[in-house]
Motif scaffolding. Structure first.
Motif, PDB file in Angstrom:
ATOM      1  N   UNK A 156      39.060  66.013  46.220  1.00 29.10           N
ATOM      2  CA  UNK A 156      38.254  65.025  46.786  1.00 29.10           C
ATOM      3  C   UNK A 156      38.451  63.722  46.424  1.00 29.10           C
ATOM      4  N   UNK A 157      38.563  62.899  47.298  1.00 29.95           N
ATOM      5  CA  UNK A 157      38.777  61.432  47.670  1.00 29.95           C
ATOM      6  C   UNK A 157      40.061  61.128  46.709  1.00 29.95           C
ATOM      7  N   UNK A 158      41.219  61.896  46.535  1.00 31.85           N
ATOM      8  CA  UNK A 158      42.057  61.776  45.805  1.00 31.85           C
ATOM      9  C   UNK A 158      43.490  61.571  46.344  1.00 31.85           C
ATOM     10  N   UNK A 159      43.769  62.290  47.451  1.00 28.23           N
ATOM     11  CA  UNK A 159      45.300  62.182  47.948  1.00 28.23           C
ATOM     12  C   UNK A 159      45.572  60.543  48.551  1.00 28.23           C
TER      13      UNK A 159
ATOM     14  N   UNK B 131      41.171  73.293  49.067  1.00 29.47           N
ATOM     15  CA  UNK B 131      40.076  72.809  49.504  1.00 29.47           C
ATOM     16  C   UNK B 131      39.967  71.121  49.514  1.00 29.47           C
ATOM     17  N   UNK B 132      39.829  70.560  50.282  1.00 28.24           N
ATOM     18  CA  UNK B 132      39.718  69.302  50.434  1.00 28.24           C
ATOM     19  C   UNK B 132      38.539  68.471  51.115  1.00 28.24           C
ATOM     20  N   UNK B 133      38.315  67.290  50.766  1.00 23.46           N
ATOM     21  CA  UNK B 133      37.348  66.460  51.338  1.00 23.46           C
ATOM     22  C   UNK B 133      38.079  64.923  51.204  1.00 23.46           C
ATOM     23  N   UNK B 134      38.712  64.362  52.317  1.00 23.12           N
ATOM     24  CA  UNK B 134      39.540  63.309  52.032  1.00 23.12           C
ATOM     25  C   UNK B 134      39.170  62.207  53.066  1.00 23.12           C
ATOM     26  N   UNK B 135      39.251  61.013  52.735  1.00 20.93           N
ATOM     27  CA  UNK B 135      39.296  59.876  53.790  1.00 20.93           C
ATOM     28  C   UNK B 135      40.599  59.747  54.402  1.00 20.93           C
ATOM     29  N   UNK B 136      40.753  59.510  55.649  1.00 21.06           N
ATOM     30  CA  UNK B 136      42.096  59.572  56.181  1.00 21.06           C
ATOM     31  C   UNK B 136      42.327  58.655  57.033  1.00 21.06           C
ATOM     32  N   UNK B 137      43.595  58.529  57.572  1.00 23.72           N
ATOM     33  CA  UNK B 137      43.857  57.359  58.718  1.00 23.72           C
ATOM     34  C   UNK B 137      43.043  57.628  59.946  1.00 23.72           C
ATOM     35  N   UNK B 138      42.426  56.866  60.596  1.00 21.72           N
ATOM     36  CA  UNK B 138      41.364  56.965  61.570  1.00 21.72           C
ATOM     37  C   UNK B 138      42.629  57.196  62.851  1.00 21.72           C
TER      38      UNK B 138
ATOM     39  N   UNK C 211      46.078  56.845  55.160  1.00 22.16           N
ATOM     40  CA  UNK C 211      47.026  57.950  54.792  1.00 22.16           C
ATOM     41  C   UNK C 211      46.474  59.190  55.731  1.00 22.16           C
ATOM     42  N   UNK C 212      47.104  60.010  56.758  1.00 17.31           N
ATOM     43  CA  UNK C 212      46.923  60.902  57.315  1.00 17.31           C
ATOM     44  C   UNK C 212      47.182  62.241  56.360  1.00 17.31           C
ATOM     45  N   UNK C 213      46.517  62.266  55.301  1.00 16.99           N
ATOM     46  CA  UNK C 213      46.693  63.422  54.365  1.00 16.99           C
ATOM     47  C   UNK C 213      46.359  64.686  54.834  1.00 16.99           C
ATOM     48  N   UNK C 214      45.569  65.117  55.885  1.00 14.65           N
ATOM     49  CA  UNK C 214      45.412  66.158  56.491  1.00 14.65           C
ATOM     50  C   UNK C 214      46.251  66.729  57.411  1.00 14.65           C
TER      51      UNK C 214
ATOM     52  N   UNK D  34      37.178  57.271  57.234  1.00 17.17           N
ATOM     53  CA  UNK D  34      36.914  58.547  58.349  1.00 17.17           C
ATOM     54  C   UNK D  34      37.435  59.761  57.521  1.00 17.17           C
ATOM     55  N   UNK D  35      36.442  60.730  57.527  1.00 18.58           N
ATOM     56  CA  UNK D  35      36.863  61.860  56.445  1.00 18.58           C
ATOM     57  C   UNK D  35      37.247  63.046  57.377  1.00 18.58           C
ATOM     58  N   UNK D  36      38.232  64.061  56.578  1.00 17.71           N
ATOM     59  CA  UNK D  36      38.593  65.309  56.974  1.00 17.71           C
ATOM     60  C   UNK D  36      38.171  66.323  55.959  1.00 17.71           C
TER      61      UNK D  36
END
Ligand SMILES: C[S@@+](CC[C@H](N)C(=O)[O-])C[C@H]1O[C@@H](n2cnc3c(N)ncnc32)[C@H](O)[C@@H]1O
Length: 259
Positions: free
Chosen positions: A157-160, A185-192, A219-222, A249-251
């Motif tokens: 969660x918000x770590x990558x 399982x992840x919740x990340x803010x990523x590259x828009x 970062x496009x972590x997803x 922006x979250x995925x």
């Protein structure tokens, strides 16, 4: 993209500075050699920021975390960048056998103990393990957990956004740490995906990372997680009602590893 969206994060930065700068300077005053250790300073700063913001950010995501984490997490759960251990609140103790909180910032460990304890996980009972290493230290994780592929559920969660060498780290964690059939399982803010928004994310990332322990907005972590491959199933969504031009922006994902 309107100007207030481009510069909106400056108000967060300003509030963070107001809350965390003075106590951080006190640490440096008490231990002047810290000035040779910028990472240590950033972690001190981050610990005050998270004390101020962590609980509120968690509360804003209760519904999302309940549907992602409470519903799915089982077995040995490794929480990457556990912060204050908020993930523990969402773990069902009848299905989760051990909460492993990986948190390199040791200033957050007492809070992890408190939150985990309240959620039913403790060190004396063997249901809580706190690791002080980074997510990139796969060898330490494996040694601490007693072998290859020991984890049923990886949570991020918000770590990558903060781990060094994220692509390599994601690959090692999913290959070596996660069991076959296990899940990430992840919740990340990523590259828009909007190029002009992504440009502003890259623009702010060096300054933002300086204040928030290396956190990058771009970062496009997803997509890196998807590219690792070897998934039996992939569920990827956004968060309800999020502005498509948001710098954060979250995925949200549930990826199950093939057996
Ligand atoms: C934004 S906070 C999120 C905390 C927690 N996951 C939550 O959502 O409540 C990011 C966390 O990542 C941690 N972190 C920084 N570098 C890390 C690394 N290399 N490996 C794992 N965690 C890291 C920070 O110390 C911080 O606690």
């Amino acid at each position: 993209m309107p100007i207030f969206k481009r510069f909106g994060l400056l108000s967060d930065l300003y509030i963070a500075l107001q809350l965390a700068l003075t106590p951080t300077l006190r640490h440096i005053w008490a231990t002047p050699s810290l000035i040779f250790h910028p990472t240590a300073i950033s972690r001190i700063f981050m610990s005050y920021v998270w004390t101020a913001f962590g609980a509120g950010i968690d509360e804003n995501n209760v519904q999302l975390k309940t549907s992602l984490i409470t519903k799915n997490a089982y077995g040995v759960v490794l929480d990457l960048g556990a912060g204050h251990g908020h993930t523990a609140k969402y773990l069902d103790t009848t299905r989760v056998t051990k909460y492993v909180a990986l948190e390199p910032n040791i200033l957050m460990h007492d809070a992890i103990r408190r939150t985990a304890d309240a959620a039913g996980f403790s060190e004396p009972s063997g249901t809580l393990l706190i690791l002080a290493c980074g997510a990139e230290n796969t060898t330490t994780i494996l040694t601490s957990l007693g072998g290859y592929q020991p984890v049923d559920t990886l949570v991020s969660v918000l770590t990558l956004c903060s781990v060094p060498d994220p692509q390599e780290t994601i690959k090692s964690l999913t290959t070596e740490v996660l069991k076959p059939g296990g899940q990430l399982l992840f919740i990340e803010h990523v590259r828009n995906p909007l190029p002009n928004v992504a440009w502003w994310q890259s623009f702010w990332s060096p300054l933002w990372g300086l204040a928030f322990d290396g956190c990058r907005l771009d970062r496009p972590s997803h997509t890196w997680i998807q590219k690792v491959g070897g998934w039996a199933s992939e569920e990827l969504t956004g968060t309800d009602g999020e502005d498509e031009e948001h710098l954060f922006w979250h995925r949200v994902g549930k990826f199950v590893k093939a057996t």
